[in-house]
Motif scaffolding. Structure first.
Motif, PDB file in Angstrom:
ATOM      1  N   UNK A 115      12.895  27.483   4.441  1.00  0.00           N
ATOM      2  CA  UNK A 115      12.147  27.941   3.263  1.00  0.00           C
ATOM      3  C   UNK A 115      12.512  29.385   2.924  1.00  0.00           C
ATOM      4  N   UNK A 116      12.481  29.702   1.627  1.00  0.00           N
ATOM      5  CA  UNK A 116      12.593  31.096   1.192  1.00  0.00           C
ATOM      6  C   UNK A 116      11.198  31.546   0.769  1.00  0.00           C
ATOM      7  N   UNK A 117      10.827  32.739   1.172  1.00  0.00           N
ATOM      8  CA  UNK A 117       9.531  33.264   0.765  1.00  0.00           C
ATOM      9  C   UNK A 117       9.746  34.096  -0.503  1.00  0.00           C
ATOM     10  N   UNK A 118       9.216  33.584  -1.605  1.00  0.00           N
ATOM     11  CA  UNK A 118       9.397  34.289  -2.875  1.00  0.00           C
ATOM     12  C   UNK A 118       8.340  35.381  -3.012  1.00  0.00           C
ATOM     13  N   UNK A 119       8.827  36.627  -3.004  1.00  0.00           N
ATOM     14  CA  UNK A 119       7.910  37.768  -2.953  1.00  0.00           C
ATOM     15  C   UNK A 119       8.071  38.694  -4.152  1.00  0.00           C
ATOM     16  N   UNK A 120       6.966  39.344  -4.464  1.00  0.00           N
ATOM     17  CA  UNK A 120       6.969  40.502  -5.340  1.00  0.00           C
ATOM     18  C   UNK A 120       6.695  41.708  -4.451  1.00  0.00           C
ATOM     19  N   UNK A 121       7.396  42.780  -4.682  1.00  0.00           N
ATOM     20  CA  UNK A 121       7.081  44.010  -3.969  1.00  0.00           C
ATOM     21  C   UNK A 121       6.042  44.764  -4.803  1.00  0.00           C
ATOM     22  N   UNK A 122       4.932  45.099  -4.142  1.00  0.00           N
ATOM     23  CA  UNK A 122       3.849  45.775  -4.870  1.00  0.00           C
ATOM     24  C   UNK A 122       4.077  47.276  -4.894  1.00  0.00           C
ATOM     25  N   UNK A 154      13.249  38.738  -2.936  1.00  0.00           N
ATOM     26  CA  UNK A 154      12.436  39.598  -3.809  1.00  0.00           C
ATOM     27  C   UNK A 154      12.674  39.162  -5.247  1.00  0.00           C
ATOM     28  N   UNK A 155      11.717  38.430  -5.787  1.00  0.00           N
ATOM     29  CA  UNK A 155      11.923  37.927  -7.152  1.00  0.00           C
ATOM     30  C   UNK A 155      11.401  38.892  -8.214  1.00  0.00           C
ATOM     31  N   UNK A 156      10.616  39.884  -7.803  1.00  0.00           N
ATOM     32  CA  UNK A 156      10.127  40.810  -8.809  1.00  0.00           C
ATOM     33  C   UNK A 156       9.285  41.918  -8.217  1.00  0.00           C
ATOM     34  N   UNK A 157       8.706  42.707  -9.117  1.00  0.00           N
ATOM     35  CA  UNK A 157       7.785  43.777  -8.735  1.00  0.00           C
ATOM     36  C   UNK A 157       6.400  43.467  -9.294  1.00  0.00           C
ATOM     37  N   UNK A 158       5.388  43.985  -8.608  1.00  0.00           N
ATOM     38  CA  UNK A 158       4.010  43.784  -9.045  1.00  0.00           C
ATOM     39  C   UNK A 158       3.290  45.117  -9.029  1.00  0.00           C
ATOM     40  N   UNK A 159       2.399  45.315  -9.999  1.00  0.00           N
ATOM     41  CA  UNK A 159       1.524  46.474  -9.923  1.00  0.00           C
ATOM     42  C   UNK A 159       0.155  46.144 -10.495  1.00  0.00           C
ATOM     43  N   UNK A 160      -0.832  46.956 -10.122  1.00  0.00           N
ATOM     44  CA  UNK A 160      -2.153  46.907 -10.739  1.00  0.00           C
ATOM     45  C   UNK A 160      -2.371  48.257 -11.400  1.00  0.00           C
ATOM     46  N   UNK A 161      -2.733  48.225 -12.665  1.00  0.00           N
ATOM     47  CA  UNK A 161      -3.042  49.475 -13.362  1.00  0.00           C
ATOM     48  C   UNK A 161      -4.498  49.833 -13.086  1.00  0.00           C
ATOM     49  N   UNK A 162      -4.813  51.122 -13.116  1.00  0.00           N
ATOM     50  CA  UNK A 162      -6.231  51.487 -12.991  1.00  0.00           C
ATOM     51  C   UNK A 162      -7.008  50.914 -14.165  1.00  0.00           C
ATOM     52  N   UNK A 163      -8.292  50.641 -13.966  1.00  0.00           N
ATOM     53  CA  UNK A 163      -9.084  50.171 -15.093  1.00  0.00           C
ATOM     54  C   UNK A 163      -9.270  51.315 -16.084  1.00  0.00           C
ATOM     55  N   UNK A 164      -8.999  51.048 -17.346  1.00  0.00           N
ATOM     56  CA  UNK A 164      -9.187  52.060 -18.394  1.00  0.00           C
ATOM     57  C   UNK A 164     -10.053  51.477 -19.505  1.00  0.00           C
ATOM     58  N   UNK A 165     -11.019  52.244 -19.974  1.00  0.00           N
ATOM     59  CA  UNK A 165     -11.793  51.862 -21.165  1.00  0.00           C
ATOM     60  C   UNK A 165     -10.826  51.552 -22.309  1.00  0.00           C
TER      61      UNK A 165
END
Ligand code: PLP
Length: 225
Positions: A115-122, A154-165
């Protein structure tokens, strides 16, 4: 509103964000984040035509997998403790939060044969102390080091943006991730095609799509009654 009605609105938002920047709607995949809801609502999600579901905790992840294996693609989107990798590694299709060597090592150790583990780097683009992920400048050296773990792709990158009004304020975070993705791609690492950008949540996905998101992770905007 039903999931189906919510999805229609979401699709329109994605469509117009794509049109604004000359992208095709088909380039954007919705991962429905089902962490807030039970199996009934998750069933509704799948019946509405969504094919990808995301969970951020091992317990919920296993529950959804038990109920819906074979009926969806499964994304593990939360921070994953190394000792829990073995519980989900053979069940989940995508891992969005690879952010440290110890986790990569555990993925390699627990990976089922062949198996290949498909990952995003955070990546913690915003630099917010409360967010997980690598600093932008650590990202390429980290990805390069993953060549020692042949199970990982590594299939991609991932991020979470801060919550903004005002979601417009998240734009630099998403743009930063896209620029970093382009930089990773230019390295042409065989183990890191890095074509995908997992970014955008209910509050800010329209901005993320304008900035190149290929995967948006949507919870409340789909599940709200
Ligand atoms: C909960 C969660 C989401 C979805 O959040 P909403 O704001 O409800 O859309 C997306 N990504 C991650 C990593 C999450 O934990």
């Amino acid at each position: 509103m039903s999931v189906e009605e919510n999805l229609q609105q979401v699709n329109q938002v994605i469509q117009s964000a794509c049109e604004k920047v000359g992208r095709k709607k088909e380039e954007v995949t919705i991962v429905a984040v089902t962490k807030y809801v039970g199996n009934d609502k998750t069933k509704e999600v799948l019946e509405a035509g969504i094919e990808h579901i995301g969970e951020n905790r091992v317990e919920g992840a296993l529950e959804k997998w038990e109920a819906f294996q074979g009926q969806a693609n499964f994304h593990f989107i939360g921070t994953l403790q190394s000792r829990k990798v073995k519980q989900v590694i053979d069940k989940y299709d995508y891992f969005h939060s690879l952010d440290r060597p110890s986790l990569a090592k555990e993925f390699q150790k627990r990976c089922p044969e062949g198996k290949k583990i498909r990952c995003f780097v955070q990546v913690n683009v915003s630099g917010e102390a409360s967010k997980f992920g690598l600093a932008p400048e650590e990202t390429i050296p980290f990805i390069e080091s993953l060549k020692d773990y042949p199970a990982i792709e590594v299939i991609g990158l991932m991020t979470m943006a801060p919550f903004e009004e005002d979601p417009e304020k998240t734009r630099p975070v998403f743009r930063g991730l896209r620029e970093l993705r382009d930089e990773v791609q230019s390295q042409r690492f065989p183990h890191a095609p890095c074509t995908e950008l997992s970014m955008g949540m209910s509050n800010d996905y329209h901005i993320a799509v304008e900035e190149g998101a290929t995967i948006v992770r949507l919870g409340s905007v789909l599940m709200n009654e």
